[in-house]
Design a protein around this motif. Sequence first.
Motif, PDB file in Angstrom:
ATOM      1  N   HIS A   1       3.998 -91.593 -20.340  1.00 36.69           N
ATOM      2  CA  HIS A   1       5.044 -90.565 -20.243  1.00 36.69           C
ATOM      3  C   HIS A   1       5.768 -90.754 -18.909  1.00 36.69           C
ATOM      4  O   HIS A   1       5.136 -91.123 -17.915  1.00 36.69           O
ATOM      5  CB  HIS A   1       4.367 -89.191 -20.283  1.00 36.69           C
TER       6      HIS A   1
ATOM      7  N   PRO B   1       2.711 -84.415 -16.273  1.00 40.80           N
ATOM      8  CA  PRO B   1       2.472 -84.775 -17.667  1.00 40.80           C
ATOM      9  C   PRO B   1       1.030 -85.221 -17.874  1.00 40.80           C
ATOM     10  O   PRO B   1       0.704 -86.406 -17.769  1.00 40.80           O
ATOM     11  CB  PRO B   1       3.477 -85.908 -17.922  1.00 40.80           C
TER      12      PRO B   1
ATOM     13  N   HIS C   1       4.641 -81.818 -23.198  1.00 43.00           N
ATOM     14  CA  HIS C   1       4.652 -82.524 -21.917  1.00 43.00           C
ATOM     15  C   HIS C   1       3.530 -82.127 -20.964  1.00 43.00           C
ATOM     16  O   HIS C   1       3.526 -82.552 -19.822  1.00 43.00           O
ATOM     17  CB  HIS C   1       6.018 -82.329 -21.227  1.00 43.00           C
TER      18      HIS C   1
END
Length: 256
Positions: A220, A163, A250
């Motif tokens: 994330h 990510p 992502h």
Amino acid sequence: MTSFPGQWDDGTAADGPEHQVHWYDERTAIIRQSLRTNFEGPFLYLLLGSERALLLDTGTGHTDLRTLVDELLTGRDLELVVAHTHAHGDHVGGDDQFERVVGHSAEEVAAFFGIGDWPGGIGRLDLGERVLDVIPIPGHQGADIAVYDARTRLLLTGDSLYPGRLYVPDWGSYRASVRRLAEFVAAGNPVDWVLGAHIEMPDRPGEDYPMGADVHPGEHPLQLAPQTLTELHEALTAAGPQPRRLVRDHFIVFPR
Ligand SMILES: [Zn+2]
Ligand SMILES: [Zn+2]
């Protein structure tokens, strides 16, 4: 039982340990080098078999990784294998703390894992009751590999999928590598989670932290659903042969 921490050490606390260790299961440790020791804050993996342990990456070299690994292996009587997702300095920096380390070139990586045909072949490492598949995925650095663990269904992807900003100096090789990796999974190697070597995004779609940021508020999660690999493969296929920046929820593909 498998688990991820609710939050990794995101560098926002003034101090803390050099490494955060999380046992994903009883034989799989995920190690994060603290962002306070280096802004790269890489993730390292320690996979235990019944005869051998694989340490995948040694971080930037700004920490006492050896003492940590020795502690984690205490009382287990396992031969330690030290190898790398690829040869960039933030993944091999701690090598001199270990006696025996797999070489950094694609040729040495291929020889160690028994990959006859780089990058088309697939290598293996038997840890004892735990056999890892090693898939060459050059494009980010040149000696990049992905490691697939059928036992946990984890796919370790280094700097090629995580990510954050996926730096791609060799667009053609990277596209071909991601395609081969997606084909490997589709060919009967199911994945629960894709785990890379950094987090460079907050938990907001398509955003990233500034380059070099050593505090990551609201990170994330590390783990990516297997569909993310499919999404990367499809995005690269659609993008065609000309390097292009690709922003998805992502990951961000970042040609250089
Ligand atoms: Zn790298
Ligand atoms: Zn890196």
